[in-house]
Design a protein around this motif. Structure first.
Motif: not given
Length: 279
Positions: A182-202
């Motif tokens: 399974s592919k896992v993604i980290k969804l917290f604020a520390k050292h990771i910007k919201v836009q970076e997480q949105i791009k990974l999910l897209e």
């Protein structure tokens, strides 16, 4: 004759330091200091010993500030209470009660009733005997099949909610036996910007998301995370930090959890398309 007797008497007297005869012990030859000492009267010793007098200390009046400090010192801390109590596993009733207590001051009776979740939307809670992987295997025995059929981007099949980024990393390591490919993604604020997480999910299909309620709520708000394909929402309910606090014991986290539930989670639970678990 008189002169001879006088000389003889003078010669028989003991000599002083200057060669002259010492003065006799009569009043004319005494030292004035000695006389003064002898004339000082010595007080007679009292036969009865004087009893010590009682001494009373006047305590300063306690001010309001001192009283407040005393109350603060006596106030029990959550760590003191929890350290002496045995850990109890969380239950669905605990979540329901916390939700009512949180909204009781701002919602009407009818609105509070609408917050009630049916028992059918809750998965079996962890009884403190499971590891994370064993618990997830028990509540989701068909995970492999679900994972293979999931092909939607900007979404996950399972969300795990915890109190901090450090705890999220610990959970990701603990879920290795369950996740498989399974592919896992980290969804917290520390050292990771919201836009970076949105791009990974897209960019790719993700099956499992682990993070904090504040960041997950923000991703939903900005349209980066779609909740409709979500099947499982698991709270890291029973874990305690160094201060022996569970995630719902922390006011900021509790507030963010309830705000997250209102972003669409409660409606999905009532439609029974989403299940809640307390690890």
């Amino acid at each position: 004759m008189a002169d001879d007797l006088g000389d003889e008497w003078w010669e028989n007297q003991p000599a002083g330091a200057d060669g002259s005869p010492e003065a006799s012990d009569d009043e004319g030859g005494r030292d004035p200091e000695m006389m003064q000492q002898e004339t000082v009267p010595v007080p007679a010793l009292s036969k009865k010993t004087e009893q010590p007098k009682e001494c009373f200390l006047i305590q300063p009046k306690e001010t309001k500030e001192d009283a407040t400090k005393t109350r603060r010192r006596k106030k029990k801390k959550i760590t003191d209470v929890l350290a002496k109590s045995e850990p109890k596993p969380g239950t669905p009733e605990d979540l329901q009660k916390l939700m009512k207590d949180y909204y009781s001051g701002s919602r009407s009776v009818i609105e509070l009733e609408e917050l009630n979740l049916p028992d059918s939307c809750f998965l079996k809670a962890n009884d403190l005997t499971h590891s994370l992987s064993s618990y997830l295997k028990e509540i989701c025995p068909k995970w492999v099949k679900l994972r293979k059929n999931h092909n939607e981007k900007k979404s996950v099949l399972m969300l795990m909610i915890c109190s901090s980024a450090i705890r999220a990393l610990e959970l990701i390591r603990s879920v290795t036996a369950f996740r498989g490919d399974s592919k896992v993604i980290k969804l917290f604020a520390k050292h990771i910007k919201v836009q970076e997480q949105i791009k990974l999910l897209e960019k790719r299909v993700v099956h499992l998301g682990v993070g904090t309620p504040g960041r997950i709520k923000e991703l939903i708000k900005q349209g980066g995370l779609n909740l409709n394909p979500l099947k499982f929402l698991v709270f890291d309910w029973n874990w305690r930090d160094q201060k022996l606090r569970r995630m719902m014991d922390i006011p900021e986290i509790r507030k963010e959890v309830f705000e997250l539930l209102e972003t669409g989670v409660l409606s999905l639970c009532k439609s029974e398309s989403l299940k809640l678990g307390l690890f």
